[in-house]
Motif scaffolding. Sequence first.
Motif, PDB file in Angstrom:
ATOM      1  N   UNK A   1       0.800  -1.233   0.000  1.00  0.00           N
ATOM      2  CA  UNK A   1       0.000   0.000   0.000  1.00  0.00           C
ATOM      3  C   UNK A   1       0.833   1.284   0.000  1.00  0.00           C
ATOM      4  N   UNK A   2       2.126   1.150   0.348  1.00  0.00           N
ATOM      5  CA  UNK A   2       3.001   2.318   0.341  1.00  0.00           C
ATOM      6  C   UNK A   2       3.610   2.579  -1.031  1.00  0.00           C
ATOM      7  N   UNK A   3       3.448   1.636  -1.949  1.00  0.00           N
ATOM      8  CA  UNK A   3       4.147   1.717  -3.230  1.00  0.00           C
ATOM      9  C   UNK A   3       3.215   1.959  -4.404  1.00  0.00           C
ATOM     10  N   UNK A   4       2.027   2.464  -4.141  1.00  0.00           N
ATOM     11  CA  UNK A   4       1.154   2.881  -5.232  1.00  0.00           C
ATOM     12  C   UNK A   4       0.560   4.242  -4.872  1.00  0.00           C
ATOM     13  N   UNK A   5      -0.486   4.626  -5.564  1.00  0.00           N
ATOM     14  CA  UNK A   5      -1.033   5.977  -5.388  1.00  0.00           C
ATOM     15  C   UNK A   5      -1.538   6.243  -3.980  1.00  0.00           C
ATOM     16  N   UNK A   6      -1.820   5.159  -3.214  1.00  0.00           N
ATOM     17  CA  UNK A   6      -2.359   5.362  -1.867  1.00  0.00           C
ATOM     18  C   UNK A   6      -1.323   5.909  -0.900  1.00  0.00           C
ATOM     19  N   UNK A   7      -0.092   5.422  -0.984  1.00  0.00           N
ATOM     20  CA  UNK A   7       0.974   5.795  -0.036  1.00  0.00           C
ATOM     21  C   UNK A   7       0.468   5.717   1.407  1.00  0.00           C
ATOM     22  N   UNK A   8      -0.067   4.559   1.715  1.00  0.00           N
ATOM     23  CA  UNK A   8      -0.628   4.336   3.046  1.00  0.00           C
ATOM     24  C   UNK A   8      -0.004   3.098   3.687  1.00  0.00           C
ATOM     25  N   UNK A   9      -0.021   3.092   5.023  1.00  0.00           N
ATOM     26  CA  UNK A   9       0.463   1.936   5.773  1.00  0.00           C
ATOM     27  C   UNK A   9      -0.572   1.581   6.837  1.00  0.00           C
ATOM     28  N   UNK A  10      -1.323   0.495   6.611  1.00  0.00           N
ATOM     29  CA  UNK A  10      -2.294   0.075   7.621  1.00  0.00           C
ATOM     30  C   UNK A  10      -1.604  -0.625   8.792  1.00  0.00           C
ATOM     31  N   UNK A  11      -1.893  -0.188   9.987  1.00  0.00           N
ATOM     32  CA  UNK A  11      -1.413  -0.870  11.194  1.00  0.00           C
ATOM     33  C   UNK A  11      -2.598  -1.636  11.767  1.00  0.00           C
ATOM     34  N   UNK A  12      -2.818  -2.840  11.247  1.00  0.00           N
ATOM     35  CA  UNK A  12      -4.000  -3.611  11.609  1.00  0.00           C
ATOM     36  C   UNK A  12      -4.082  -3.890  13.105  1.00  0.00           C
ATOM     37  N   UNK A  13      -2.949  -4.199  13.712  1.00  0.00           N
ATOM     38  CA  UNK A  13      -2.954  -4.548  15.132  1.00  0.00           C
ATOM     39  C   UNK A  13      -3.258  -3.351  16.019  1.00  0.00           C
ATOM     40  N   UNK A  14      -3.040  -2.167  15.481  1.00  0.00           N
ATOM     41  CA  UNK A  14      -3.292  -0.951  16.249  1.00  0.00           C
ATOM     42  C   UNK A  14      -4.586  -0.271  15.834  1.00  0.00           C
ATOM     43  N   UNK A  15      -5.107  -0.671  14.688  1.00  0.00           N
ATOM     44  CA  UNK A  15      -6.315  -0.035  14.185  1.00  0.00           C
ATOM     45  C   UNK A  15      -6.056   1.370  13.679  1.00  0.00           C
ATOM     46  N   UNK A  16      -4.898   1.577  13.027  1.00  0.00           N
ATOM     47  CA  UNK A  16      -4.518   2.905  12.544  1.00  0.00           C
ATOM     48  C   UNK A  16      -4.112   2.812  11.083  1.00  0.00           C
ATOM     49  N   UNK A  17      -4.459   3.830  10.322  1.00  0.00           N
ATOM     50  CA  UNK A  17      -4.050   3.919   8.919  1.00  0.00           C
ATOM     51  C   UNK A  17      -3.166   5.143   8.769  1.00  0.00           C
ATOM     52  N   UNK A  18      -1.890   4.923   8.443  1.00  0.00           N
ATOM     53  CA  UNK A  18      -0.943   6.023   8.302  1.00  0.00           C
ATOM     54  C   UNK A  18      -0.901   6.486   6.850  1.00  0.00           C
ATOM     55  N   UNK A  19      -1.084   7.774   6.654  1.00  0.00           N
ATOM     56  CA  UNK A  19      -0.844   8.375   5.345  1.00  0.00           C
ATOM     57  C   UNK A  19       0.610   8.796   5.315  1.00  0.00           C
ATOM     58  N   UNK A  20       1.367   8.273   4.376  1.00  0.00           N
ATOM     59  CA  UNK A  20       2.810   8.516   4.369  1.00  0.00           C
ATOM     60  C   UNK A  20       3.132   9.999   4.309  1.00  0.00           C
ATOM     61  N   UNK A  21       4.130  10.382   5.065  1.00  0.00           N
ATOM     62  CA  UNK A  21       4.643  11.749   5.083  1.00  0.00           C
ATOM     63  C   UNK A  21       5.098  12.139   3.678  1.00  0.00           C
ATOM     64  N   UNK A  22       5.037  13.414   3.381  1.00  0.00           N
ATOM     65  CA  UNK A  22       5.412  13.892   2.040  1.00  0.00           C
ATOM     66  C   UNK A  22       6.859  13.570   1.689  1.00  0.00           C
ATOM     67  N   UNK A  23       7.738  13.443   2.695  1.00  0.00           N
ATOM     68  CA  UNK A  23       9.154  13.174   2.429  1.00  0.00           C
ATOM     69  C   UNK A  23       9.488  11.684   2.381  1.00  0.00           C
ATOM     70  N   UNK A  24       8.511  10.819   2.616  1.00  0.00           N
ATOM     71  CA  UNK A  24       8.784   9.378   2.669  1.00  0.00           C
ATOM     72  C   UNK A  24       9.073   8.817   1.286  1.00  0.00           C
ATOM     73  N   UNK A  25      10.078   7.936   1.216  1.00  0.00           N
ATOM     74  CA  UNK A  25      10.341   7.154   0.011  1.00  0.00           C
ATOM     75  C   UNK A  25      10.796   5.764   0.431  1.00  0.00           C
ATOM     76  N   UNK A  26      10.382   4.762  -0.320  1.00  0.00           N
ATOM     77  CA  UNK A  26      10.794   3.387  -0.059  1.00  0.00           C
ATOM     78  C   UNK A  26      11.811   2.956  -1.106  1.00  0.00           C
ATOM     79  N   UNK A  27      12.939   2.399  -0.633  1.00  0.00           N
ATOM     80  CA  UNK A  27      13.988   1.877  -1.511  1.00  0.00           C
ATOM     81  C   UNK A  27      14.294   0.452  -1.068  1.00  0.00           C
ATOM     82  N   UNK A  28      14.392  -0.457  -2.019  1.00  0.00           N
ATOM     83  CA  UNK A  28      14.749  -1.840  -1.705  1.00  0.00           C
ATOM     84  C   UNK A  28      15.937  -2.251  -2.566  1.00  0.00           C
ATOM     85  N   UNK A  29      16.668  -3.274  -2.125  1.00  0.00           N
ATOM     86  CA  UNK A  29      17.763  -3.799  -2.937  1.00  0.00           C
ATOM     87  C   UNK A  29      17.799  -5.311  -2.818  1.00  0.00           C
TER      88      UNK A  29
END
Length: 270
Positions: free
Chosen positions: A123-151
């Motif tokens: 959910x963080x890697x498409x237009x939503x840029x969201x991170x659901x915290x199911x165990x906490x019952x919270x939906x985080x909208x990614x900060x404007x400066x957030x970027x995900x990089x993998x290798x």
Amino acid sequence: MNPGNPVYDYMVNKEPYYHPQGDEIALFTAAYARRLPVMIKGPTGCGKSRFVEYMAWKLGKPLITVACNEDMTAADLVGRWLLDAEGTRWQDGPLTVAARYGAICYLDEIVEARQDSTVVIHPLTDHRRQLPLDKKGELIQAHADFQLVISYNPGYQSLMKDLKQSTKQRFAAFRFDYPETKVETEILVREVGIPEQTAEQLVALAKSSRNLKGHGMDEGISTRLLVYAASLIADGVPATRACRMALMDPITDDEDIRSTLEHAIDATFN
């Protein structure tokens, strides 16, 4: 950045040395401007992590790095409830911290992690840029400066250890390889301070070992190992001993390959 921001401590305050191999700096800068998720593929020790660290410094953004492993769970990334003297409290994982407060989150060697733990990044890697915290019952909208990089290292991929297409196609990608001879030589001279001739000899050894890939070796000598050998030589360790310690012994126990490398080391430095 405000020192009170939880990701302030993750700022890269000193410029890491990085020698570009092409236009990757400009391309990564363009990807970050659009906050595109980025995947970096390449062999072990070719400079993937150094590149990400350099780009975090250049962009002035905090960098949270996660070394992925087969025991890593989704909770290790997003967070979990903890029990302490005052009851239960939620502790954000590194991915959550990066998304909540605005940092580059770098998942190093992501294929080492279990596939069921990496789906949380979707959910963080498409237009939503969201991170659901199911165990906490919270939906985080990614900060404007957030970027995900993998290798990851595609040389080790298999049916059991590879990214799903549904994950791969969420990323823009760079393909890294070991630097050209001249560039790799310059890296050793600049990084360690050894004479150029010694650097050229070390790089020649590495090139020879990389030609053995698929002929008894999974990987050749990496740029990272060359830096180790150069550091030992700079500190007075005899070149042949430094090469055996840093370039040969870490990568193979095969007697035939060891004999080949021993001969190459002796021919180079004796």
